[in-house]
Design a protein around this motif. Structure first.
Motif, short mmCIF file in Angstrom:
data_model
loop_
_atom_site.label_atom_id
_atom_site.label_comp_id
_atom_site.label_asym_id
_atom_site.label_seq_id
_atom_site.Cartn_x
_atom_site.Cartn_y
_atom_site.Cartn_z
N VAL A 193 -46.72 -75.76 55.00
CA VAL A 193 -46.58 -75.65 53.43
C VAL A 193 -45.61 -74.55 54.34
CG1 VAL A 193 -46.89 -73.67 52.03
CG2 VAL A 193 -48.93 -75.41 52.84
N ALA A 194 -44.32 -75.19 53.77
CA ALA A 194 -42.33 -74.38 54.25
C ALA A 194 -42.31 -74.03 52.83
CB ALA A 194 -41.51 -75.24 54.75
N PHE A 195 -42.20 -72.51 53.00
CA PHE A 195 -41.14 -71.87 51.93
C PHE A 195 -39.99 -71.51 52.61
CE2 PHE A 195 -42.24 -68.38 53.78
CZ PHE A 195 -41.11 -67.02 53.26
N SER A 196 -38.96 -71.32 50.89
CA SER A 196 -37.75 -71.33 51.49
C SER A 196 -37.03 -70.02 50.50
CB SER A 196 -36.88 -72.28 51.64
OG SER A 196 -35.77 -72.11 51.57
N ALA A 197 -37.25 -68.97 50.53
CA ALA A 197 -36.58 -67.94 49.74
C ALA A 197 -35.05 -68.42 49.56
CB ALA A 197 -38.01 -67.05 49.74
N LEU A 198 -34.02 -67.69 48.31
CA LEU A 198 -32.85 -67.74 47.89
C LEU A 198 -32.78 -66.53 47.40
CD1 LEU A 198 -29.91 -69.18 49.10
CD2 LEU A 198 -30.10 -70.70 46.84
N ASN A 199 -32.09 -65.30 46.92
CA ASN A 199 -31.88 -64.42 46.42
C ASN A 199 -29.85 -65.48 45.42
OD1 ASN A 199 -30.05 -62.92 44.96
ND2 ASN A 199 -30.33 -61.21 46.68
N GLY A 246 -42.70 -54.98 56.82
CA GLY A 246 -42.54 -56.35 56.33
C GLY A 246 -41.34 -57.03 55.28
N LEU A 247 -40.90 -56.14 54.74
CA LEU A 247 -40.69 -56.03 53.36
C LEU A 247 -39.07 -56.92 54.29
CD1 LEU A 247 -40.44 -56.19 51.16
CD2 LEU A 247 -39.65 -53.73 50.53
N CYS A 248 -38.60 -58.52 53.86
CA CYS A 248 -37.52 -58.87 53.97
C CYS A 248 -36.54 -58.24 52.98
CB CYS A 248 -37.23 -60.10 53.93
SG CYS A 248 -35.87 -60.85 53.97
N VAL A 249 -35.35 -57.63 52.74
CA VAL A 249 -34.25 -56.88 52.26
C VAL A 249 -32.48 -58.73 51.93
CG1 VAL A 249 -32.50 -55.76 51.06
CG2 VAL A 249 -34.15 -55.20 52.01
N LEU A 250 -32.88 -59.26 50.84
CA LEU A 250 -32.27 -60.76 50.80
C LEU A 250 -30.73 -59.94 50.14
CD1 LEU A 250 -34.29 -63.42 49.90
CD2 LEU A 250 -33.35 -62.98 52.16
N CYS A 304 -31.88 -57.31 46.79
CA CYS A 304 -33.26 -58.10 46.59
C CYS A 304 -33.97 -57.66 47.14
CB CYS A 304 -33.46 -59.15 45.45
SG CYS A 304 -33.44 -60.47 46.46
N PRO A 305 -35.00 -56.75 47.02
CA PRO A 305 -36.12 -57.26 48.01
C PRO A 305 -37.37 -58.30 47.85
CG PRO A 305 -37.48 -55.61 45.61
CD PRO A 305 -35.74 -56.17 45.97
N ALA A 306 -37.92 -58.30 49.14
CA ALA A 306 -39.10 -60.59 48.94
C ALA A 306 -39.94 -59.65 49.92
CB ALA A 306 -37.70 -60.93 49.42
N ALA A 307 -40.95 -61.46 49.58
CA ALA A 307 -41.92 -61.29 50.46
C ALA A 307 -42.43 -61.74 50.10
CB ALA A 307 -43.07 -60.02 51.05
N PHE A 308 -43.97 -62.86 51.05
CA PHE A 308 -43.89 -64.15 50.79
C PHE A 308 -45.69 -64.17 51.69
CE2 PHE A 308 -45.58 -68.61 51.15
CZ PHE A 308 -45.25 -69.72 50.04
N GLY A 309 -46.19 -65.04 49.75
CA GLY A 309 -47.36 -64.71 50.81
C GLY A 309 -48.68 -66.37 50.54
N TRP A 310 -49.41 -66.24 51.27
CA TRP A 310 -50.12 -68.44 50.53
C TRP A 310 -51.73 -67.92 50.05
CZ3 TRP A 310 -52.19 -72.44 53.07
CH2 TRP A 310 -52.31 -73.56 52.06
N HIS A 311 -52.59 -68.44 49.82
CA HIS A 311 -54.37 -68.39 49.14
C HIS A 311 -54.98 -68.56 48.29
CE1 HIS A 311 -56.57 -64.97 47.63
NE2 HIS A 311 -55.79 -64.00 47.49
#
Length: 332
Positions: A179-185, A313-317, A191-198
């Motif tokens: 499971v590979a993710f890519s998040a683009l601003n 751990g927050l990513c700022v894009l 913007c603040p950004a974070a990812f998880g899988w549940h």
């Protein structure tokens, strides 16, 4: 061809975007019957995952098995969590001098929880089959026209589900799900950004009381009554921890490792192990045992609980910037 991708209607669940029924994409490794299914139009969730050599195929995720159950599900089974995983205290946070208020979707604890893309409609943007793998890529775009309360930051989230054939030199290993993710601003401001899988993992429904777990963690994050962080303590439990009568709903930090880390769920009775690997972009882990004792949530996170307020751990894009990471699952 060793892999196939097919579609089938998921019951009679209507598609919010059209009058057509919602489609479930079924990806199979035809040599063994291993594979997975995804429902792009309902949050892009992974609904089924079957792994193992042909003689011991196992259903290894627990997710709704009917359209009615899918609509009623409040457990976030297999949900993709973006732009924040887990909880934001009171649903409010500050970012670069501005205050924002997210919808409260966990009113019992006065929190916003698990982001903004579940169960939004994703679209399929790529699919491919070869002799060695099959992949399905889905995408959700939050545009300015679709902006939600409390997060005025457009983005594009792409998730690729891929399954690869087992290595020839390891006859006891299953196929591997990635499971590979890519998040683009896609906006014009940071913007603040974070990812998880549940995902909720299961070994053919065997009670978790009969399983053990090995967690690659170094600290346990202390949580208050609303499951928000208050501090950290060293994690000193045994490496292999029996789950018998053990109730977990905990967040952890994992050690920094350029090669990633692996959580192992093991069944002594069935003599099988499920491996959940998270890349270095996921320095946090949440583990939760539901009361029904038939599954366990193993949730890699790129940021800590309440990271929109703590920054942990927050990513700022920056505009046009993206971040990405991977999770892999296999059995042996």
């Amino acid at each position: 061809m060793n892999f196939s991708i097919d579609t089938q209607p998921f019951g009679v669940l209507p598609n919010a975007e059209s009058s057509e029924p919602i489609l479930e994409y079924v990806v199979l490794y035809t040599e063994t019957g291993e594979g997975f299914s995804v429902i792009p139009a309902h949050g892009g969730i992974l609904r089924q995952l079957v792994l193992g050599p042909k003689s011991t195929l196992m259903q290894v995720v627990r997710a709704p098995d009917s359209p009615q159950a899918l609509l009623a599900d409040e457990t976030y089974a297999s949900a993709l969590l973006y732009p924040f995983p887990s909880r934001v205290r009171h649903g409010v946070y500050g970012f670069e001098g501005e205050d924002y208020s997210l919808p409260l979707n966990e009113p019992s604890r006065d929190n916003a929880i698990h982001g903004l893309v579940h169960p939004k409609p994703f679209r399929v943007v790529a699919q491919e089959t070869t002799a060695q793998y099959a992949l399905l890529t889905i995408q959700y775009d939050l545009t300015e026209a679709d902006m939600v309360s409390g997060y005025p930051f457009p983005f594009s989230l792409q998730v690729t589900y891929a399954i690869t054939a087992p290595p020839a030199e390891s006859p006891n290993q299953s196929c591997t799900l990635t499971v590979a993710f890519s998040a683009l601003n896609t906006g014009t401001t940071r913007c603040p950004a974070a990812f998880g899988w549940h995902p909720y993992f299961t070994l053919n429904g065997e009670t978790t009381d009969d399983l053990t777990i090995e967690m690659p963690v170094e600290e346990m994050i202390q949580l208050d009554d609303n499951l928000l962080p208050t501090g950290r303590t060293p994690f000193t439990n045994p490496k292999t921890m029996p789950l018998h009568e053990r109730n977990l709903d905990n967040a952890f930090t994992v050690p920094e490792n350029p090669d990633g880390v692996i959580t192992v769920l093991h069944s002594p009775k069935q003599q099988v192990s499920l491996n959940v690997w998270q890349s270095r972009e996921f320095p946090y882990l949440v583990v939760y045992t539901p009361g029904r004792r038939d599954s366990i949530a193993i949730e890699p996170l790129t940021a800590n609980v309440n990271a929109f307020n703590t920054g942990e751990g927050l990513c700022v894009l920056n505009p046009g910037e993206e971040f990405q990471g991977q999770i892999r699952v296999w059995m042996e």
